[in-house]
Scaffold this active site. Structure first.
Site, PDB file in Angstrom:
ATOM      1  N   PHE A 156       0.809  -1.225   0.000  1.00  0.00           N
ATOM      2  CA  PHE A 156       0.000   0.000   0.000  1.00  0.00           C
ATOM      3  C   PHE A 156       0.842   1.275   0.000  1.00  0.00           C
ATOM      4  O   PHE A 156       0.298   2.364   0.183  1.00  0.00           O
ATOM      5  CB  PHE A 156      -0.961  -0.004   1.203  1.00  0.00           C
ATOM      6  CG  PHE A 156      -1.912  -1.163   1.167  1.00  0.00           C
ATOM      7  CD1 PHE A 156      -3.079  -1.097   0.410  1.00  0.00           C
ATOM      8  CD2 PHE A 156      -1.631  -2.347   1.830  1.00  0.00           C
ATOM      9  CE1 PHE A 156      -3.947  -2.182   0.336  1.00  0.00           C
ATOM     10  CE2 PHE A 156      -2.490  -3.440   1.775  1.00  0.00           C
ATOM     11  CZ  PHE A 156      -3.658  -3.359   1.029  1.00  0.00           C
ATOM     12  N   ARG A 158       2.953   4.550  -1.114  1.00  0.00           N
ATOM     13  CA  ARG A 158       2.787   5.544  -2.174  1.00  0.00           C
ATOM     14  C   ARG A 158       4.156   5.966  -2.669  1.00  0.00           C
ATOM     15  O   ARG A 158       5.090   6.048  -1.885  1.00  0.00           O
ATOM     16  CB  ARG A 158       2.087   6.811  -1.640  1.00  0.00           C
ATOM     17  CG  ARG A 158       0.653   6.635  -1.266  1.00  0.00           C
ATOM     18  CD  ARG A 158       0.196   7.759  -0.364  1.00  0.00           C
ATOM     19  NE  ARG A 158       0.950   7.732   0.890  1.00  0.00           N
ATOM     20  CZ  ARG A 158       0.857   8.669   1.850  1.00  0.00           C
ATOM     21  NH1 ARG A 158       0.064   9.707   1.686  1.00  0.00           N
ATOM     22  NH2 ARG A 158       1.572   8.570   2.959  1.00  0.00           N
ATOM     23  N   CYS A 267      -0.409   3.358 -10.833  1.00  0.00           N
ATOM     24  CA  CYS A 267      -1.308   2.408 -10.180  1.00  0.00           C
ATOM     25  C   CYS A 267      -2.802   2.721 -10.288  1.00  0.00           C
ATOM     26  O   CYS A 267      -3.554   1.881 -10.778  1.00  0.00           O
ATOM     27  CB  CYS A 267      -0.886   2.236  -8.740  1.00  0.00           C
ATOM     28  SG  CYS A 267       0.684   1.332  -8.715  1.00  0.00           S
TER      29      CYS A 267
HETATM   30  N1  NAI Z   1       4.695   1.746  -7.762  1.00  0.00           N
HETATM   31  C1  NAI Z   1       3.994   1.732  -6.653  1.00  0.00           C
HETATM   32  O1  NAI Z   1       3.903   2.731  -5.925  1.00  0.00           O
HETATM   33  C2  NAI Z   1       3.241   0.513  -6.223  1.00  0.00           C
HETATM   34  C3  NAI Z   1       3.157  -0.592  -7.055  1.00  0.00           C
HETATM   35  N2  NAI Z   1       2.438  -1.701  -6.655  1.00  0.00           N
HETATM   36  C4  NAI Z   1       2.390  -2.879  -7.509  1.00  0.00           C
HETATM   37  O2  NAI Z   1       3.661  -3.535  -7.428  1.00  0.00           O
HETATM   38  C5  NAI Z   1       4.007  -4.140  -8.675  1.00  0.00           C
HETATM   39  C6  NAI Z   1       5.367  -3.636  -9.132  1.00  0.00           C
HETATM   40  O3  NAI Z   1       5.246  -2.254  -9.412  1.00  0.00           O
HETATM   41  P1  NAI Z   1       6.515  -1.299  -9.577  1.00  0.00           P
HETATM   42  O4  NAI Z   1       7.502  -1.576  -8.517  1.00  0.00           O
HETATM   43  O5  NAI Z   1       5.967   0.070  -9.729  1.00  0.00           O
HETATM   44  O6  NAI Z   1       7.112  -1.836 -10.975  1.00  0.00           O
HETATM   45  P2  NAI Z   1       8.357  -1.255 -11.773  1.00  0.00           P
HETATM   46  O7  NAI Z   1       7.960  -1.219 -13.184  1.00  0.00           O
HETATM   47  O8  NAI Z   1       8.854  -0.022 -11.103  1.00  0.00           O
HETATM   48  O9  NAI Z   1       9.507  -2.361 -11.554  1.00  0.00           O
HETATM   49  C7  NAI Z   1       9.454  -3.647 -12.003  1.00  0.00           C
HETATM   50  C8  NAI Z   1      10.879  -4.248 -12.064  1.00  0.00           C
HETATM   51  O10 NAI Z   1      10.752  -5.615 -12.460  1.00  0.00           O
HETATM   52  C9  NAI Z   1      11.834  -5.929 -13.345  1.00  0.00           C
HETATM   53  N3  NAI Z   1      11.496  -7.111 -14.124  1.00  0.00           N
HETATM   54  C10 NAI Z   1      10.726  -7.207 -15.237  1.00  0.00           C
HETATM   55  N4  NAI Z   1      10.628  -8.481 -15.625  1.00  0.00           N
HETATM   56  C11 NAI Z   1      11.340  -9.240 -14.751  1.00  0.00           C
HETATM   57  C12 NAI Z   1      11.594 -10.632 -14.601  1.00  0.00           C
HETATM   58  N5  NAI Z   1      11.078 -11.531 -15.442  1.00  0.00           N
HETATM   59  N6  NAI Z   1      12.380 -11.031 -13.579  1.00  0.00           N
HETATM   60  C13 NAI Z   1      12.925 -10.131 -12.715  1.00  0.00           C
HETATM   61  N7  NAI Z   1      12.709  -8.812 -12.801  1.00  0.00           N
HETATM   62  C14 NAI Z   1      11.924  -8.361 -13.806  1.00  0.00           C
HETATM   63  C15 NAI Z   1      12.020  -4.659 -14.148  1.00  0.00           C
HETATM   64  O11 NAI Z   1      13.312  -4.608 -14.741  1.00  0.00           O
HETATM   65  C16 NAI Z   1      11.808  -3.571 -13.079  1.00  0.00           C
HETATM   66  O12 NAI Z   1      13.024  -3.202 -12.453  1.00  0.00           O
HETATM   67  C17 NAI Z   1       2.841  -3.818  -9.621  1.00  0.00           C
HETATM   68  O13 NAI Z   1       1.919  -4.873  -9.593  1.00  0.00           O
HETATM   69  C18 NAI Z   1       2.215  -2.585  -8.989  1.00  0.00           C
HETATM   70  O14 NAI Z   1       0.845  -2.460  -9.296  1.00  0.00           O
HETATM   71  C19 NAI Z   1       1.813  -1.762  -5.428  1.00  0.00           C
HETATM   72  C20 NAI Z   1       1.898  -0.717  -4.564  1.00  0.00           C
HETATM   73  C21 NAI Z   1       2.632   0.505  -4.884  1.00  0.00           C
HETATM   74  O1  UGA Z   2      -1.041   0.757  -5.695  1.00  0.00           O
HETATM   75  C1  UGA Z   2      -0.255   1.663  -5.745  1.00  0.00           C
HETATM   76  O2  UGA Z   2       0.691   1.708  -6.529  1.00  0.00           O
HETATM   77  C2  UGA Z   2      -0.355   2.831  -4.831  1.00  0.00           C
HETATM   78  O3  UGA Z   2      -1.239   3.807  -5.475  1.00  0.00           O
HETATM   79  C3  UGA Z   2      -1.409   5.004  -4.746  1.00  0.00           C
HETATM   80  O4  UGA Z   2      -0.156   5.633  -4.517  1.00  0.00           O
HETATM   81  P1  UGA Z   2       0.553   6.577  -5.616  1.00  0.00           P
HETATM   82  O5  UGA Z   2      -0.093   6.382  -6.928  1.00  0.00           O
HETATM   83  O6  UGA Z   2       1.996   6.311  -5.494  1.00  0.00           O
HETATM   84  O7  UGA Z   2       0.331   8.077  -5.085  1.00  0.00           O
HETATM   85  P2  UGA Z   2      -0.932   8.845  -4.465  1.00  0.00           P
HETATM   86  O8  UGA Z   2      -0.438   9.745  -3.418  1.00  0.00           O
HETATM   87  O9  UGA Z   2      -2.035   7.949  -4.129  1.00  0.00           O
HETATM   88  O10 UGA Z   2      -1.366   9.783  -5.696  1.00  0.00           O
HETATM   89  C4  UGA Z   2      -1.977   9.230  -6.854  1.00  0.00           C
HETATM   90  C5  UGA Z   2      -2.504  10.346  -7.741  1.00  0.00           C
HETATM   91  O11 UGA Z   2      -3.647  10.954  -7.118  1.00  0.00           O
HETATM   92  C6  UGA Z   2      -3.483  12.357  -7.091  1.00  0.00           C
HETATM   93  N1  UGA Z   2      -4.183  12.884  -5.893  1.00  0.00           N
HETATM   94  C7  UGA Z   2      -3.925  12.356  -4.659  1.00  0.00           C
HETATM   95  C8  UGA Z   2      -4.598  12.831  -3.549  1.00  0.00           C
HETATM   96  C9  UGA Z   2      -5.553  13.851  -3.686  1.00  0.00           C
HETATM   97  O12 UGA Z   2      -6.208  14.312  -2.712  1.00  0.00           O
HETATM   98  N2  UGA Z   2      -5.780  14.342  -4.930  1.00  0.00           N
HETATM   99  C10 UGA Z   2      -5.124  13.895  -6.039  1.00  0.00           C
HETATM  100  O13 UGA Z   2      -5.386  14.368  -7.166  1.00  0.00           O
HETATM  101  C11 UGA Z   2      -1.980  12.595  -7.068  1.00  0.00           C
HETATM  102  O14 UGA Z   2      -1.658  13.877  -7.544  1.00  0.00           O
HETATM  103  C12 UGA Z   2      -1.498  11.487  -7.985  1.00  0.00           C
HETATM  104  O15 UGA Z   2      -1.578  11.882  -9.324  1.00  0.00           O
HETATM  105  C13 UGA Z   2      -2.008   4.654  -3.371  1.00  0.00           C
HETATM  106  O16 UGA Z   2      -2.137   5.854  -2.605  1.00  0.00           O
HETATM  107  C14 UGA Z   2      -1.106   3.670  -2.618  1.00  0.00           C
HETATM  108  O17 UGA Z   2      -1.717   3.295  -1.388  1.00  0.00           O
HETATM  109  C15 UGA Z   2      -0.922   2.422  -3.488  1.00  0.00           C
HETATM  110  O18 UGA Z   2      -0.050   1.510  -2.871  1.00  0.00           O
END
Ligand code: NAI
Ligand code: UGA
Length: 431
Positions: A156, A158, A267
């Site tokens: 979860f 951000r 996300c």
């Molecule tokens: N970005 C965020 O704030 C959040 C993301 N998530 C979820 O977490 C998951 C990962 O998201 P991110 O970290 O943002 O992804 P990302 O795109 O930033 O990173 C993914 C990484 O996986 C690597 N990769 C790709 N294929 C691979 C393989 N076959 N083996 C090993 N490594 C490989 C890539 O090179 C890259 O470094 C997604 O499902 C996303 O929805 C959940 C909560 C927060």
């Molecule tokens: O699944 C995910 O990847 C994550 O997605 C969001 O996190 P994130 O996208 O990193 O950032 P947020 O702070 O949620 O902002 C998302 C978007 O909403 C916008 N936002 C946020 C809050 C608000 O009051 N208004 C608004 O327009 C932000 O500008 C941004 O574009 C969720 O907040 C995380 O809990 C979750 O883990």
């Protein structure tokens, strides 16, 4: 404990550094050699406040990275933190998770004891049980629940506050079907359990759904305040005053009520779309979630409409402040700056842009090479007939006299970050 993390992006890197800080031995596997090299050099492949310090402390000591899945042979728990992007129709694309599970499955039989594989990626209900589990079984020849554990532990955090969010979560969600997998997760997160962080112990599908429900609720909350804000604007009412007031109602809560140009990022857009697609696949039409997406898609257009009311930007220089999808990140995935820049280019504007983060700037340069990218706000504003504020970077709140460098006087603020003042034709998106 010995922990493996597959995927070292925003989630994988943050989780690895934080788990190393909990005292675990962590090994990251990523297919990207430059990511692996950076991590082993103690450098962060992403921008995240607090991450550099953690990597400084633990990289090369209790945190290592590799491109070789064989290096996972000594671990107790393996997290899959791989991307789950959207297909063209919005549905989840699990190809990378499947590829990662395949590679992991091929080495799983070499792992001693009862390893637990944890899906950290955001996946639709059923994916862990029906997709990841069978791939692991097929590739390893082992059985879930007998030879290895399977769990879902959605994340979860951000972006922009990932380390702080991981270290101080509102809750932990452990989706498991067997006690040994649950115990493994409890051991991984022992320091947080000691801090009395609430833990939801549930099934695999429930854990997967909790993640989508969480994101869908937050995204819809922002769309609702944006819809209310759009109505406020029509009646000359300040949506922020309204939001502050309704946020005092404990049933509503004050968080995520900042109206403006809408939600972007890697996300909310893909997760709400995936949930809508998953619902439709089962014959249910989620009208409210679709409306949340539609309202969000319209906000950048409303921003451009406000600009059109004041200036015909064809052939004019127009400044865009903010490229990252939110402050304190280099991530531009689904940034609201994208539809804004597209709209300006369609109008024939000469677009100049600035973001305080270099990574965000370079990512946008790749996407829009025709835009001129400058190193600070002043030269960006200088000579522009209008400015559009798209990201709420704190430094934009300090801008004041810099707006006098505009050749015109129009400022359209999509994030309520700029002070309204005399001498500026100021348009807030919902105020
Ligand atoms: N970005 C965020 O704030 C959040 C993301 N998530 C979820 O977490 C998951 C990962 O998201 P991110 O970290 O943002 O992804 P990302 O795109 O930033 O990173 C993914 C990484 O996986 C690597 N990769 C790709 N294929 C691979 C393989 N076959 N083996 C090993 N490594 C490989 C890539 O090179 C890259 O470094 C997604 O499902 C996303 O929805 C959940 C909560 C927060
Ligand atoms: O699944 C995910 O990847 C994550 O997605 C969001 O996190 P994130 O996208 O990193 O950032 P947020 O702070 O949620 O902002 C998302 C978007 O909403 C916008 N936002 C946020 C809050 C608000 O009051 N208004 C608004 O327009 C932000 O500008 C941004 O574009 C969720 O907040 C995380 O809990 C979750 O883990």
């Amino acid at each position: 404990m010995k922990i493996g993390i597959v995927g070292s992006g925003y989630v994988g890197t943050t989780v690895a550094a934080c788990l190393a800080d909990f005292g675990h031995d962590v090994i990251n596997v990523d297919v990207d050699e430059s990511v692996v090299r950076q991590l082993n050099d103690g450098e962060s492949p992403i921008t995240e406040p607090g991450l550099d310090g953690l990597l400084d402390r633990h990289a090369g000591e209790s945190l290592w990275a590799t491109t070789d899945y064989d290096d996972l042979a000594n671990v107790d728990v393996i997290f899959l933190a791989l991307p789950t992007p959207a297909n063209d129709d919005g549905s989840i694309d699990t190809a990378v998770v499947e590829a990662g599970a395949g590679s992991l499955g091929a080495v799983l039989a070499d792992v001693e004891g009862y390893p637990t594989v944890v899906v950290k990626s955001t996946v639709v209900p059923g994916t862990t049980e029906d997709v990841v589990g069978p791939i692991l079984e097929r590739e390893s020849g082992l059985r879930v629940g007998t030879d290895f554990g399977l769990a879902t532990n959605p994340e979860f955090l951000r972006e922009g506050s990932a380390v702080e969010d991981f270290q101080h979560p509102d809750k932990l969600v452990f989706g498991t079907t067997d006690d040994r997998a649950l115990e493994a997760l409890e051991a991984v997160y022992a320091p947080l359990l000691d801090d009395d962080v609430p833990v939801v112990r549930t099934g695999l599908r429930e854990a997967e759904m909790i993640k989508y429900a969480n994101n869908a609720f937050l995204a819809a909350k922002i769309s609702l305040i944006n819809e209310l804000g759009n109505i406020c604007k029509e009646y000359d009412v300040d949506a922020y005053e309204v939001a502050d007031a309704i946020g005092l109602d404990a049933r509503i809560g004050g968080a995520f009520l900042r109206s403006g140009v809408g939600w972007g990022g890697s996300c909310f857009p893909k997760d709400v779309a995936a949930l809508v697609a998953a619902a439709r696949e089962r014959g249910y039409d989620p009208e409210l979630l679709q409306a949340a997406i539609d309202v969000n898609d319209r906000q950048p257009q409303r921003m451009l409409d406000l600009l059109d009311r004041h200036v015909d930007v064809e052939g004019e220089r127009v400044a865009v402040l903010g490229l990252a999808f939110k402050p304190h990140t280099d991530d531009v995935r689904n940034s609201r700056a994208i539809p804004i820049i597209e709209g300006l280019l369609e109008r024939g504007a000469d677009v100049v842009a600035y973001d305080p983060n270099r990574g965000a700037t370079e990512a946008m340069r790749e996407r829009f090479p025709e835009v001129e990218y400058l190193a600070s706000a002043s030269p960006t504003l200088s000579g522009a007939s209008a400015a559009l504020v798209v990201t709420d970077w704190p430094e934009f709140a300090d801008l004041d006299l810099e707006f006098d460098l505009l050749s015109g006087d129009v400022v359209v603020d999509g994030r309520r970050i700029v002070e309204r003042r005399e001498g500026l034709t100021y348009e807030g998106l919902t105020w």
